[in-house]
Design a protein around this motif. Sequence first.
Motif, mmCIF file in Angstrom:
data_model
loop_
_atom_site.group_PDB
_atom_site.id
_atom_site.type_symbol
_atom_site.label_atom_id
_atom_site.label_comp_id
_atom_site.label_asym_id
_atom_site.label_seq_id
_atom_site.Cartn_x
_atom_site.Cartn_y
_atom_site.Cartn_z
ATOM 1 N N GLN A 60 9.472 6.878 2.010
ATOM 2 C CA GLN A 60 10.376 7.073 0.876
ATOM 3 C C GLN A 60 9.646 6.939 -0.458
ATOM 4 O OE1 GLN A 60 13.606 4.519 2.044
ATOM 5 N NE2 GLN A 60 14.618 6.151 3.191
ATOM 6 N N SER A 61 8.507 6.250 -0.465
ATOM 7 C CA SER A 61 7.718 6.150 -1.702
ATOM 8 C C SER A 61 7.043 7.504 -1.975
ATOM 9 C CB SER A 61 6.667 5.055 -1.592
ATOM 10 O OG SER A 61 5.519 5.528 -0.903
ATOM 11 N N GLY A 62 6.916 8.328 -0.933
ATOM 12 C CA GLY A 62 6.373 9.679 -1.093
ATOM 13 C C GLY A 62 4.906 9.726 -1.487
ATOM 14 N N SER A 63 4.182 8.625 -1.290
ATOM 15 C CA SER A 63 2.805 8.613 -1.784
ATOM 16 C C SER A 63 1.779 8.419 -0.670
ATOM 17 C CB SER A 63 2.647 7.513 -2.836
ATOM 18 O OG SER A 63 3.137 6.304 -2.337
ATOM 19 N N TYR A 64 2.158 8.813 0.563
ATOM 20 C CA TYR A 64 1.208 8.666 1.667
ATOM 21 C C TYR A 64 1.282 9.898 2.549
ATOM 22 C CZ TYR A 64 -1.129 6.825 5.810
ATOM 23 O OH TYR A 64 -1.981 6.639 6.856
ATOM 24 N N LYS A 65 0.155 10.463 2.864
ATOM 25 C CA LYS A 65 0.163 11.699 3.638
ATOM 26 C C LYS A 65 -0.642 11.584 4.936
ATOM 27 C CE LYS A 65 2.965 13.804 1.041
ATOM 28 N NZ LYS A 65 4.326 13.488 1.552
ATOM 29 N N GLY A 66 -0.960 10.351 5.353
ATOM 30 C CA GLY A 66 -1.700 10.165 6.590
ATOM 31 C C GLY A 66 -0.775 9.899 7.762
ATOM 32 N N LYS A 67 -1.331 9.334 8.825
ATOM 33 C CA LYS A 67 -0.545 9.012 10.027
ATOM 34 C C LYS A 67 -0.240 7.504 10.037
ATOM 35 C CE LYS A 67 -1.319 13.191 12.047
ATOM 36 N NZ LYS A 67 -0.483 14.045 12.884
ATOM 37 N N TYR A 68 0.555 7.093 11.022
ATOM 38 C CA TYR A 68 0.959 5.689 11.118
ATOM 39 C C TYR A 68 0.632 5.082 12.473
ATOM 40 C CZ TYR A 68 3.845 6.285 6.946
ATOM 41 O OH TYR A 68 4.288 6.523 5.673
ATOM 42 N N HIS A 69 0.618 3.746 12.487
ATOM 43 C CA HIS A 69 0.642 3.021 13.749
ATOM 44 C C HIS A 69 1.547 1.804 13.560
ATOM 45 C CE1 HIS A 69 -1.003 2.066 17.755
ATOM 46 N NE2 HIS A 69 -0.646 0.843 17.400
ATOM 47 N N VAL A 70 2.598 1.715 14.380
ATOM 48 C CA VAL A 70 3.553 0.618 14.262
ATOM 49 C C VAL A 70 3.242 -0.447 15.306
ATOM 50 C CG1 VAL A 70 5.986 -0.026 14.400
ATOM 51 C CG2 VAL A 70 5.349 2.180 13.420
ATOM 52 N N LEU A 71 2.979 -1.668 14.833
ATOM 53 C CA LEU A 71 2.642 -2.753 15.755
ATOM 54 C C LEU A 71 3.873 -3.274 16.490
ATOM 55 C CD1 LEU A 71 0.212 -4.791 13.450
ATOM 56 C CD2 LEU A 71 -0.414 -3.318 15.394
#
Lengths: 198, 198
Positions: free
Chosen positions: A95-106
């Motif tokens: 929602q901050s719209g400032s990240y264009k990479g991938k994620y990893h949720v612990l």
Amino acid sequence: MFSDKFEHLVNALRILPSVGPKSAQRMALHLIMKQREGAQQLAQALENAIGYIHECQICHSLTEDDVCEICRSHERDERLLCVVESPADVMAIEQSGSYKGKYHVLGGHLSPLDGIGPNEIGIPELIQRLTNGVVQEVIIATNATVEGQATAHYLFEASKHLPISMTRIAQGVPQGGELEYVDSHTLSQALHNRMQIK
Amino acid sequence: MFSDKFEHLVNALRILPSVGPKSAQRMALHLIMKQREGAQQLAQALENAIGYIHECQICHSLTEDDVCEICRSHERDERLLCVVESPADVMAIEQSGSYKGKYHVLGGHLSPLDGIGPNEIGIPELIQRLTNGVVQEVIIATNATVEGQATAHYLFEASKHLPISMTRIAQGVPQGGELEYVDSHTLSQALHNRMQIK
């Protein structure tokens, strides 16, 4: 009061976060008196969400498919991996719209007293994911709490043998925060992490 | 975010009173991440409540049966009739534990601008109920708002030909209320309605 089914509804509503007995009662009356159709839709939406939403096989965020939209996307920079504690964090960052990479949720943070060690939050699996030769930077975005910091530290130690840049999201005074109302830990962090004005 | 079914759930939760977009999102995540069983029960409780709870044929409060428990009860004094605006008011009075008569729920208040006149809130039906020769006192417990007062006044005028005592619940400073924080209308009411100390 009124009927058993009314009581059941009031009790069932109490599982919602920050809903106490009074609010639950008010919600139940509102639904029955003014929102019968909405209540029907809510029941259906709950059934659907519980029935179809589960963890993404790759990043462990939430999805209706085997692999989530972000993991599938070719628009996202797969050289960047942001590690967070929960899907709610993914949502906040998106929602901050400032990240264009991938994620990893612990799916949590280290908490030895509760029996939650590296295996319980899938650290080995994450390290495995980092050895694929694609990821170049890991942004550790666990919470700025004691547990989140400890988890970030552990993750840094566990992966520092890899040829990957490890970063931590900045900690300091929040935007719009008045110094007067910022707690002293945050303030000392903000002073310590001060940056050159360019 | 995440999936359509997640969005549907967030939107469906917004029908709850005082739940905005942020709260709805937090609730949806909480349900999916930590309360799947509870969410299932909530869906079931909603279906049941909507399917089985309706108006009592006599007093118009809520019940699962044709006639509600209070109307059926022989323990309650049927010479006393308390007139309220909504089932929520019945609930509030019952929870105070200080009333043992019967009820009549208007389902609203007079509001000529919204097209709500005496017929819309069943005043003729209530007057009919008062002519059964059983009711000896009507306690008008509509809200202490402008509309509630107007409704009380209308009801008083419409039934003053009947041999029934009409009373209005007392208006004044609430228990525990500090004068400093009580609004001036309430304070002038409290002064005007002052009572002899016995």
